[in-house]
Structures are given as structure tokens and as C-alpha cells.
Motif scaffolding. Structure first.
Motif, PDB file in Angstrom:
ATOM      1  N   GLY A  34       0.791  -1.220   0.000  1.00 18.16           N
ATOM      2  CA  GLY A  34       0.000   0.000   0.000  1.00 18.16           C
ATOM      3  C   GLY A  34       0.821   1.267   0.000  1.00 18.16           C
ATOM      4  O   GLY A  34       0.278   2.369   0.122  1.00 18.16           O
ATOM      5  N   HIS A 142     -11.001  -4.111   1.664  1.00 20.41           N
ATOM      6  CA  HIS A 142     -10.778  -2.658   1.690  1.00 20.41           C
ATOM      7  C   HIS A 142     -11.950  -1.913   2.313  1.00 20.41           C
ATOM      8  O   HIS A 142     -11.835  -0.719   2.617  1.00 20.41           O
ATOM      9  N   VAL A 196      -2.591  -4.684   5.138  1.00 16.13           N
ATOM     10  CA  VAL A 196      -3.151  -4.024   3.958  1.00 16.13           C
ATOM     11  C   VAL A 196      -3.830  -5.051   3.055  1.00 16.13           C
ATOM     12  O   VAL A 196      -3.305  -6.157   2.863  1.00 16.13           O
ATOM     13  N   LEU A 205      -1.993   3.348  -1.459  1.00 18.67           N
ATOM     14  CA  LEU A 205      -3.290   3.344  -0.791  1.00 18.67           C
ATOM     15  C   LEU A 205      -3.336   4.467   0.254  1.00 18.67           C
ATOM     16  O   LEU A 205      -2.664   4.380   1.289  1.00 18.67           O
ATOM     17  N   ALA A 208      -3.708   3.660   3.930  1.00 23.92           N
ATOM     18  CA  ALA A 208      -2.523   3.175   4.633  1.00 23.92           C
ATOM     19  C   ALA A 208      -1.734   4.341   5.221  1.00 23.92           C
ATOM     20  O   ALA A 208      -1.204   4.246   6.335  1.00 23.92           O
TER      21      ALA A 208
END
Length: 305
Positions: A34, A142, A196, A205, A208
Motif C-alpha cells: 500500500g 478494503h 493491507v 493506498l 494506509a
């Protein structure tokens, strides 16, 4: 015999570093699911006035053929060369509190000597505690908040925040070695491993980055604004949701991960002490306002005493 302190050069700013600061560390190298560690470094570079204190010698520590520096070519000539850096810097959080930050590449060579060098710098500056972060891919959805595994020797953080406590053998990071040496010496150290979503591990991401800053704040008390990152995270996850909705196979995968995650978390009802009842972390402005209110109450109490 080469001494550990020969691995770095102190800057003039080293003389002005206060004693007893917390040290935050994150090094890029073996894995960074991430982009958590890289985003942390980018965030500090963009939002914090970092003053280099000690600069490590890349020619001693880096394998250039494994991680080649970037050079720019403009039509018919070279215009710039960007060397890899590993730097200990001093910065200040949202309300001006100083801290030390170790960022850059993970050394390819001389781990023991590098670790002794960092320990020596910690002694020099009387570092109070160490917090370091990294991230790994995990079969998690997610659609749920990023969780962490907490290592080190700070039980209050482990009990409050660590949702997964495996017994395993894994390839190490040089900061694992630093953590091990710190624990041997009885010095305070906390390791946060972000878990992650594996299918987003190769992306940058934003969630993150938000989580990384949250755990650093939890361990150090430092405050960093994350509102912009949270907005980026919402936009990013909305785009992921659109892709999942358009793909039945992906939708089935996410639903299966959600079910497994929720079943597991039923037996791990941990909530970070930084979060509110909805699981949201207050903004830096909100935390600063609460701190000012607390200090005002303390001053009033002192005046009345």
C-alpha cells in the motif's frame, strides 16, 4: 576496525537537538504494501519542516545495482541526478512539538554496524522512545478499517491496538534488528505492522498513509493533520468500489473477505483509544483544541492553588 559513527556525518543542526525526543522511523526496501512507508516519508517531506541532523553514507550501505538512483535526460544531455538518501532529521508536529525522524532506503549492507550507529545517535540525543512502521499484504477487505499488529515492549499499545498476534518466522527488516537490540537494552520501542488488503498491496493506498499517521500519534502523542489524506482515501476507495461492483468475481471475493474479517473481529473488539464511538480519529485541529482546553484548566487550577 571501522567505527559505527563513520557511517554518517552530523550536520550543524545536530548541536541544537533537544534531549529526550521521540524517534519515528520508516525505511523503504523489502516490502511496503500500500506504499505506507513511502507515503509517510512523502507526507513529512511535504508538510513538516525537516532539518537534517545526520546523513548516512550511501556508498557504504546501498547496493546501487539493486536500487538504482534516478537520473534525468533532456533530449541530448543529462540534467539532474537524484541520489538515494538515508537521513535522521528533526521536525515539529502540528502544535510545534519536536521529534526525530529516520527515513530513506533500508541499508543493503552492514546491518549490525548501522544498528550500532543508530543506537549511538539515540544515546547522543537521549531519545525517549522509538516508533517504527511497515506494512504487509493480508487477505482483508478494503471496506473495513486497516488494522495493525503491534510489536515491541509497550504493552499498553499492544493491548489496545494489536488485532493479530501470530507466532511465525518472517524475513526481517533492518528495523527489526534495531527493535531487537533496543528490547535487549530495555529501551521503549513500538513496531506497527499495517495489514493491507492484498489486492491493493501494489497501489499507493491513501488509507494506509492515514493509518500510519494514526499509529504514530497513538505511540508518541504527536499530532499531524490527516483531513486531506482522508479525503483522498474516500475518493480512492469509491473508485475501488465501482470496479468491484462491475465485476462479480471481485464482488464475491470482497464479500468473502468481509465475512471472514467480521467473524474474526467479533472475538477481537479492540478499538484504538484515539477513536470516537464511530471509529473515527479526531482531526489534528480537534485534538489541539482539546489540548488547549486541558492546559487552560491546568493553568486555572494552578492559579487557584
Amino acid at each position: 576496525m571501522r567505527e559505527p559513527e563513520d557511517l554518517y556525518a552530523l550536520t550543524a543542526a545536530a548541536a541544537d537537538v533537544p534531549q529526550g525526543l521521540p524517534l519515528v522511523a520508516g525505511l523503504t526496501g523489502f516490502a511496503d504494501a500500500g506504499g505506507a512507508v513511502q507515503q509517510l516519508a512523502d507526507y513529512f517531506a511535504a508538510t513538516v519542516d525537516l532539518v537534517p541532523v545526520a546523513v548516512f553514507d550511501a556508498d557504504e550501505l546501498l547496493d546501487y545495482r539493486a536500487r538504482r538512483p534516478i537520473i534525468a535526460f533532456e533530449q541530448d544531455h543529462l540534467t539532474s541526478y537524484t541520489p538515494s538518501k538515508l537521513v535522521l532529521s528533526q521536525g515539529r508536529d502540528e502544535i510545534g512539538r519536536p521529534f526525530l525522524l529516520l527515513t530513506g532506503y533500508e541499508p543493503d549492507f552492514q546491518w549490525e554496524r548501522f544498528t550500532r550507529a543508530v543506537l549511538g545517535l539515540m544515546d547522543r540525543f537521549g531519545v525517549a522512545d522509538v516508533t517504527w512502521v511497515h506494512s504487509i499484504p493480508m487477505p482483508v477487505p478494503h471496506t473495513r478499517p486497516i488494522q495493525v499488529t503491534v510489536g515491541g515492549n509497550r504493552p499498553e499499545l499492544i493491548e489496545a491496538m494489536s488485532v493479530w498476534r501470530p507466532s511465525t518466522r518472517v524475513p526481517s527488516n533492518v528495523l527489526h534488528l534495531l527493535e531487537f537490540r533496543l528490547a535487549e537494552q530495555g529501551r521503549a520501542v513500538a513496531e506497527f505492522v499495517l495489514l493491507v488488503p492484498h489486492y491493493l498491496a501494489d497501489t499507493e493506498l491513501p488509507a494506509a498513509a492515514v493509518k500510519t499517521l494514526e499509529v504514530v500519534s497513538a505511540a508518541t502523542g504527536l499530532l499531524f493533520p490527516t483531513d486531506q489524506l482522508k479525503e483522498q482515501s474516500r475518493d480512492f476507495l469509491a473508485r475501488v468500489d465501482e470496479q468491484v461492483a462491475a465485476n462479480d468475481e471481485l464482488g464475491q471475493l470482497v464479500r468473502a473477505l468481509e465475512q471472514r474479517h467480521d467473524t474474526y473481529m467479533e472475538g477481537n473488539p479492540l478499538r484504538s483509544p484515539l477513536t470516537d464511538d464511530e471509529g473515527e480519529v479526531p482531526s489534528a485541529d480537534e485534538l489541539a483544541a482539546e489540548l488547549e482546553k486541558f492546559l487552560a484548566i491546568r493553568r486555572q487550577s494552578d492559579d487557584e492553588a
